[in-house]
Design a protein around this motif. Sequence first.
Motif, PDB file in Angstrom:
ATOM      1  N   ALA A   1      40.659  54.077  50.455  1.00 22.52           N
ATOM      2  CA  ALA A   1      40.852  52.631  50.317  1.00 22.52           C
ATOM      3  C   ALA A   1      41.228  52.010  51.657  1.00 22.52           C
ATOM      4  CB  ALA A   1      41.934  52.333  49.276  1.00 22.52           C
ATOM      5  N   ALA A   2      42.085  52.680  52.412  1.00 21.20           N
ATOM      6  CA  ALA A   2      42.481  52.167  53.725  1.00 21.20           C
ATOM      7  C   ALA A   2      41.254  52.082  54.633  1.00 21.20           C
ATOM      8  CB  ALA A   2      43.542  53.072  54.346  1.00 21.20           C
TER       9      ALA A   2
ATOM     10  N   ARG B   1      38.177  51.669  53.811  1.00 19.74           N
ATOM     11  CA  ARG B   1      37.351  50.521  53.410  1.00 19.74           C
ATOM     12  C   ARG B   1      37.911  49.214  53.961  1.00 19.74           C
ATOM     13  NH1 ARG B   1      38.207  51.736  47.999  1.00 19.74           N
ATOM     14  NH2 ARG B   1      37.579  53.918  47.930  1.00 19.74           N
ATOM     15  N   ARG B   2      39.216  49.183  54.156  1.00 21.15           N
ATOM     16  CA  ARG B   2      39.851  47.993  54.724  1.00 21.15           C
ATOM     17  C   ARG B   2      40.039  48.125  56.228  1.00 21.15           C
ATOM     18  NH1 ARG B   2      40.051  48.498  49.895  1.00 21.15           N
ATOM     19  NH2 ARG B   2      40.792  47.057  48.286  1.00 21.15           N
ATOM     20  N   ARG B   3      39.238  49.005  56.845  1.00 22.77           N
ATOM     21  CA  ARG B   3      39.246  49.215  58.290  1.00 22.77           C
ATOM     22  C   ARG B   3      40.577  49.658  58.853  1.00 22.77           C
ATOM     23  NH1 ARG B   3      34.208  46.670  57.922  1.00 22.77           N
ATOM     24  NH2 ARG B   3      33.572  48.751  58.512  1.00 22.77           N
ATOM     25  N   HIS B   4      41.281  50.470  58.133  1.00 29.00           N
ATOM     26  CA  HIS B   4      42.525  51.018  58.667  1.00 29.00           C
ATOM     27  C   HIS B   4      42.437  52.538  58.741  1.00 29.00           C
ATOM     28  CE1 HIS B   4      45.513  47.618  58.706  1.00 29.00           C
ATOM     29  NE2 HIS B   4      44.466  47.049  58.138  1.00 29.00           N
TER      30      HIS B   4
ATOM     31  N   GLU C   1      43.485  51.610  46.068  1.00 28.47           N
ATOM     32  CA  GLU C   1      43.306  50.230  46.512  1.00 28.47           C
ATOM     33  C   GLU C   1      44.546  49.382  46.259  1.00 28.47           C
ATOM     34  OE1 GLU C   1      39.622  49.160  44.673  1.00 28.47           O
ATOM     35  OE2 GLU C   1      38.476  50.067  46.321  1.00 28.47           O
TER      36      GLU C   1
ATOM     37  N   ASP D   1      46.460  47.619  49.212  1.00 28.39           N
ATOM     38  CA  ASP D   1      46.526  46.155  49.212  1.00 28.39           C
ATOM     39  C   ASP D   1      47.961  45.669  49.154  1.00 28.39           C
ATOM     40  OD1 ASP D   1      43.835  45.916  49.408  1.00 28.39           O
ATOM     41  OD2 ASP D   1      43.477  45.658  47.264  1.00 28.39           O
TER      42      ASP D   1
ATOM     43  N   LEU E   1      49.453  46.130  52.573  1.00 29.20           N
ATOM     44  CA  LEU E   1      48.940  45.127  53.511  1.00 29.20           C
ATOM     45  C   LEU E   1      49.560  43.760  53.244  1.00 29.20           C
ATOM     46  CD1 LEU E   1      45.172  46.153  53.777  1.00 29.20           C
ATOM     47  CD2 LEU E   1      47.019  46.582  55.406  1.00 29.20           C
TER      48      LEU E   1
END
Lengths: 329, 329
Positions: free
Chosen positions: A85-86, A88-91, A297, A301, A304
């Motif tokens: 999930a990270a 996918r969020r560019r982390h 996710e 999320d 973040l």
Amino acid sequence: MAAEAGVSQSTVSRALAGDPVVSEATRARVAAAAAKLNYHVDENAARLRTGRTGTLAVVVICRPDEDIKNFNPFHFALMGSVCAAASRRRHETLVSFQGAADRLWGLYQEQRKADGVIVIGTSENPEAWDYFRNLAKEGAHLVCWGSPHEDLDWVRSDNVGGARMATQHLLDSGYRNIVCIASQTSAQRQFKERYDGYAELMVEQGLEPRLVTFEEGLSRDEQGRRAAVELIRSGQPFDAIFACCDEIALGTLRVLREQGISVPEQVGLIGFDGIRAGAHSAPPLSSVEPDFQTAGEVLVDRLLSVIAETPETKPRVPVRLLPRSSSRR
Amino acid sequence: MAAEAGVSQSTVSRALAGDPVVSEATRARVAAAAAKLNYHVDENAARLRTGRTGTLAVVVICRPDEDIKNFNPFHFALMGSVCAAASRRRHETLVSFQGAADRLWGLYQEQRKADGVIVIGTSENPEAWDYFRNLAKEGAHLVCWGSPHEDLDWVRSDNVGGARMATQHLLDSGYRNIVCIASQTSAQRQFKERYDGYAELMVEQGLEPRLVTFEEGLSRDEQGRRAAVELIRSGQPFDAIFACCDEIALGTLRVLREQGISVPEQVGLIGFDGIRAGAHSAPPLSSVEPDFQTAGEVLVDRLLSVIAETPETKPRVPVRLLPRSSSRR
DNA sequence: CTGAAAGCGCTTACAG
DNA sequence: CTGAAAGCGCTTACAG
């Protein structure tokens, strides 16, 4: 690099960062030069300058001195889901497994290695949870799964809903005398929530909830075994068992088989968590499993949003029923 | 910070880095000031300056679009072991799970995020392995486990030795008609090595090695099921099976049970890898497992020596026999 | 739309 | 044993 593209260092930086202010022609020229020179931005310099790391730390808490090979597969899957999930969020994700009390470490933000921390793992390591709880109190960005403390920012499965599903499933299969192997006092808070969901539905159906509990400190398998022995010895009638986690359910299942009690014919059995080993037991174990992808996710999320100081996403992860042969008759 | 300790910035840096040149008194003063101000070195600045990151990237290769929940537990344990070993050697681990061909990424050194890369995971993702093979060809520091390519720098289990152990164990249990479910052509190179170890010992004992093979591209479980069906249908006599991995062995076991063939009485069975699910099958599955702690250490040490340009540690990880009921009669 | 310049927070020769 | 200074490679106001 700037020379190769025939522009200034500033423009290179802007072009590569995708700043919309640079002209398309310039961007293309810079991109070509970067490809030719195999140039890549030095992330340390970028992070030093901006103060952001684009990295999340993932701390997986084990029992002290636990052999990684015996590590709870549920937590492995959860960790994998968080990493995915990270990503996918560019982390990026900086992962560590921590158990021994003298080697706990979580100063990722202080050293500017990460923007926040996700802590997951066993509830059975109080020192570790105390350590990370203190970190959170001192203002670290931290979200967790499995904490025995309510005051940490947590994400959990929909345990009440899942326990109701499991219980309803046993009822639908024709079982009536359903007992629950769980604990109201375990550091693993989810166990109480699962018992509550079970009890809630039983009462609604005019049935009497019955709790069989276990000692702390033993392995889950052993807890399941002892609870089963206890239940059988008590002589009280039962035709189905809802165990608060799969590893306990598997221990229970072994005792039932050893005692010649057939599953699912005489006794129905269902667990919780959806671990892989459940698919290979005899008979395969019914269970309830969280949506792993969503779990990662939601954790990411939420972290973040904590970092951005706008926490709001809701911290429950949906679950689904995994009916297998151990509960069908 | 420097003001608080009453020394220069240089001295703070030296004191905190443990440079033996600073006096004990000064070091103590700096340490006290750091504790008081909750000061920590900004690692981005330190890394920018020194060029070293103290970080290893761990890339776990999955099948494209694989659900993390069904991910091979062996690879999870191996990854955990690598992280733990790196941590003992004071390195952070940047973990990612990579599957989809269009999202492969390994430019950790180029972006100065890590000093090298450990790649582990399924052999069944040729695009991914090609990608990382190219990276290695371009000079990236890279060590792997599970690569179908021989020209990557790899670490593997002592597969030949382990296969001999498994075979010897079956012989010691009184089985004679031992067949091996494996593949000589699988991308998973270990399968061939395991067959070779089995065949080697059989020949030494004056027995005839017999290979039952399986189709590529199916799940391991399905491969095991089909191999078992095939073996039974062939009518050739056998009283024991050595399967080249546990997941295949578990598929095989299910078919034997379904066909009313009792294990271990009529047929003995042993797998390889020591996955957890093997402990929960009926009967529990005998296996051979690598020493996981050593596996992580060998991978990390080898990568560190590649980085230091003094590669030499030997790339085989010792294994041990895990006798359980499926092979004892 | 682009460039010159400052500065992020360290480490490390160099000098004393 | 300690300090002053340079410089790692970026990003980002500021100016044009």
